[in-house]
Design a protein around this motif. Structure first.
Motif, PDB file in Angstrom:
ATOM      1  N   GLU A  55       0.838  -1.194   0.000  1.00 41.01           N
ATOM      2  CA  GLU A  55       0.000   0.000   0.000  1.00 41.01           C
ATOM      3  C   GLU A  55       0.871   1.241   0.000  1.00 41.01           C
ATOM      4  N   GLY A  56       0.585   2.153  -0.863  1.00 40.71           N
ATOM      5  CA  GLY A  56       1.342   3.394  -0.964  1.00 40.71           C
ATOM      6  C   GLY A  56       2.352   3.388  -2.104  1.00 40.71           C
ATOM      7  N   ILE A  57       2.632   2.209  -2.656  1.00 46.00           N
ATOM      8  CA  ILE A  57       3.566   2.135  -3.781  1.00 46.00           C
ATOM      9  C   ILE A  57       2.819   2.537  -5.046  1.00 46.00           C
ATOM     10  N   THR A  58       3.416   3.443  -5.782  1.00 46.75           N
ATOM     11  CA  THR A  58       2.832   3.882  -7.046  1.00 46.75           C
ATOM     12  C   THR A  58       3.771   3.516  -8.188  1.00 46.75           C
ATOM     13  N   LYS A  59       3.224   3.524  -9.386  1.00 46.72           N
ATOM     14  CA  LYS A  59       4.050   3.262 -10.562  1.00 46.72           C
ATOM     15  C   LYS A  59       5.171   4.295 -10.653  1.00 46.72           C
ATOM     16  N   GLU A  60       4.864   5.531 -10.328  1.00 49.18           N
ATOM     17  CA  GLU A  60       5.851   6.602 -10.383  1.00 49.18           C
ATOM     18  C   GLU A  60       7.026   6.326  -9.439  1.00 49.18           C
ATOM     19  N   SER A  61       6.736   5.722  -8.284  1.00 51.61           N
ATOM     20  CA  SER A  61       7.810   5.450  -7.320  1.00 51.61           C
ATOM     21  C   SER A  61       8.725   4.327  -7.792  1.00 51.61           C
ATOM     22  N   MET A  62       8.303   3.620  -8.842  1.00 49.36           N
ATOM     23  CA  MET A  62       9.092   2.502  -9.344  1.00 49.36           C
ATOM     24  C   MET A  62       9.728   2.773 -10.705  1.00 49.36           C
ATOM     25  N   GLU A  63       9.423   3.904 -11.322  1.00 51.50           N
ATOM     26  CA  GLU A  63       9.852   4.156 -12.703  1.00 51.50           C
ATOM     27  C   GLU A  63      11.355   4.070 -12.905  1.00 51.50           C
ATOM     28  N   GLU A  64      12.141   4.710 -12.056  1.00 54.86           N
ATOM     29  CA  GLU A  64      13.595   4.696 -12.232  1.00 54.86           C
ATOM     30  C   GLU A  64      14.148   3.282 -12.076  1.00 54.86           C
ATOM     31  N   GLY A  65      13.656   2.548 -11.089  1.00 53.29           N
ATOM     32  CA  GLY A  65      14.099   1.165 -10.907  1.00 53.29           C
ATOM     33  C   GLY A  65      13.773   0.308 -12.110  1.00 53.29           C
ATOM     34  N   ILE A  66      12.567   0.467 -12.641  1.00 55.35           N
ATOM     35  CA  ILE A  66      12.158  -0.300 -13.821  1.00 55.35           C
ATOM     36  C   ILE A  66      13.068   0.040 -14.993  1.00 55.35           C
ATOM     37  N   GLU A  90      22.807  -1.964  -7.060  1.00 54.12           N
ATOM     38  CA  GLU A  90      22.605  -0.620  -6.506  1.00 54.12           C
ATOM     39  C   GLU A  90      21.247  -0.058  -6.927  1.00 54.12           C
ATOM     40  N   ALA A  91      20.839  -0.328  -8.171  1.00 52.87           N
ATOM     41  CA  ALA A  91      19.518   0.135  -8.635  1.00 52.87           C
ATOM     42  C   ALA A  91      18.407  -0.545  -7.848  1.00 52.87           C
ATOM     43  N   MET A  92      18.572  -1.839  -7.575  1.00 54.81           N
ATOM     44  CA  MET A  92      17.563  -2.555  -6.791  1.00 54.81           C
ATOM     45  C   MET A  92      17.534  -2.015  -5.359  1.00 54.81           C
ATOM     46  N   ALA A  93      18.716  -1.715  -4.795  1.00 55.00           N
ATOM     47  CA  ALA A  93      18.767  -1.135  -3.450  1.00 55.00           C
ATOM     48  C   ALA A  93      18.047   0.214  -3.428  1.00 55.00           C
ATOM     49  N   ASP A  94      18.303   1.034  -4.441  1.00 60.32           N
ATOM     50  CA  ASP A  94      17.629   2.335  -4.527  1.00 60.32           C
ATOM     51  C   ASP A  94      16.118   2.162  -4.654  1.00 60.32           C
ATOM     52  N   LEU A  95      15.706   1.184  -5.461  1.00 56.69           N
ATOM     53  CA  LEU A  95      14.272   0.930  -5.636  1.00 56.69           C
ATOM     54  C   LEU A  95      13.638   0.539  -4.307  1.00 56.69           C
ATOM     55  N   PHE A  96      14.229  -0.408  -3.592  1.00 58.78           N
ATOM     56  CA  PHE A  96      13.661  -0.842  -2.313  1.00 58.78           C
ATOM     57  C   PHE A  96      13.659   0.297  -1.298  1.00 58.78           C
ATOM     58  N   GLU A  97      14.705   1.114  -1.310  1.00 56.72           N
ATOM     59  CA  GLU A  97      14.752   2.262  -0.409  1.00 56.72           C
ATOM     60  C   GLU A  97      13.632   3.246  -0.740  1.00 56.72           C
ATOM     61  N   ASN A  98      13.433   3.489  -2.015  1.00 55.46           N
ATOM     62  CA  ASN A  98      12.362   4.376  -2.470  1.00 55.46           C
ATOM     63  C   ASN A  98      10.997   3.810  -2.075  1.00 55.46           C
ATOM     64  N   LEU A  99      10.823   2.506  -2.259  1.00 57.17           N
ATOM     65  CA  LEU A  99       9.551   1.877  -1.886  1.00 57.17           C
ATOM     66  C   LEU A  99       9.313   2.013  -0.391  1.00 57.17           C
ATOM     67  N   ALA A 100      10.358   1.789   0.396  1.00 52.80           N
ATOM     68  CA  ALA A 100      10.216   1.898   1.854  1.00 52.80           C
ATOM     69  C   ALA A 100       9.735   3.299   2.241  1.00 52.80           C
ATOM     70  N   GLY A 101      10.188   4.290   1.506  1.00 52.96           N
ATOM     71  CA  GLY A 101       9.776   5.658   1.796  1.00 52.96           C
ATOM     72  C   GLY A 101       8.350   5.970   1.391  1.00 52.96           C
ATOM     73  N   ASN A 102       7.785   5.149   0.511  1.00 54.17           N
ATOM     74  CA  ASN A 102       6.430   5.395   0.012  1.00 54.17           C
ATOM     75  C   ASN A 102       5.367   4.523   0.669  1.00 54.17           C
TER      76      ASN A 102
END
Length: 136
Positions: A55-66, A90-102
Motif C-alpha cells: 500500500e502506498g507504492i505507485t508506478k511513479e515510485s518505481m519508474e527509475e528502478g524499472i 545498486e539500482a535494486m537497493a535504490d528501488l527498495f529504499e524508495n519503496l520503503a519511503g512510500n
C-alpha cells in the motif's frame, strides 16, 4: 505493484544466470551462484507478503528502478559484467529504499529497508570481487 517487483527480480535473475553461464572462472561462478540464491530468497519472501505491504507504492515510485533494471547486462568480458551487476544491485537497493519511503504501513517500510540493505551488501560483494579481478 507486487507483481512488478517480482518481475524485476526475475529479470535480474535471468540476466545473472546468463552472465553466470558465460563465465569460465569457478570463483566468479560461485559468486554469481550466491547472488542468484539470495535473489531467489528475496523473490520467495516477497511472494509470501500480504498485499497491505504494498500500500502506498505507485508506478511513479518505481519508474527509475524499472528503467535501470530493464537494461541487459554487458557481457563483453568478466569485468564489464561485474560492473553491470553492481549497477543492478545498486539500482535494486535504490528501488527498495524508495519503496520503503512510500509505503504507508510500518512493517512494509522495515521490510523494504532491510531489502535495500541486503542489495547494498550484494553490490559491495561484487565491488570486492571487481577489485580482485582488476588486480589479476
Amino acid at each position: 505493484m507486487k507483481e512488478t517487483i517480482l518481475k524485476l527480480i526475475d529479470v535480474s535473475m535471468n540476466e545473472y544466470m546468463r552472465y553466470r553461464n558465460s563465465l569460465e572462472k569457478p570463483s566468479l561462478q560461485r559468486l554469481m551462484d550466491t547472488i542468484i540464491d539470495q535473489e531467489r530468497e528475496h523473490k520467495s519472501e516477497i511472494e509470501e507478503l500480504e498485499e497491505y505491504y504494498f500500500e502506498g507504492i505507485t508506478k511513479e515510485s518505481m519508474e527509475e528502478g524499472i528503467r535501470s533494471l530493464s537494461k541487459p547486462l554487458d557481457l563483453k568480458d568478466d569485468i564489464a559484467g561485474l560492473k553491470d551487476i553492481m549497477r543492478r544491485e545498486e539500482a535494486m537497493a535504490d528501488l527498495f529504499e524508495n519503496l520503503a519511503g512510500n509505503i504507508t504501513e510500518k512493517e512494509g517500510r522495515v521490510f523494504f529497508t532491510q531489502y535495500s540493505l541486503d542489495e547494498r551488501k550484494h553490490a559491495a560483494l561484487v565491488q570486492s570481487r571487481l577489485e580482485l579481478e582488476s588486480l589479476t
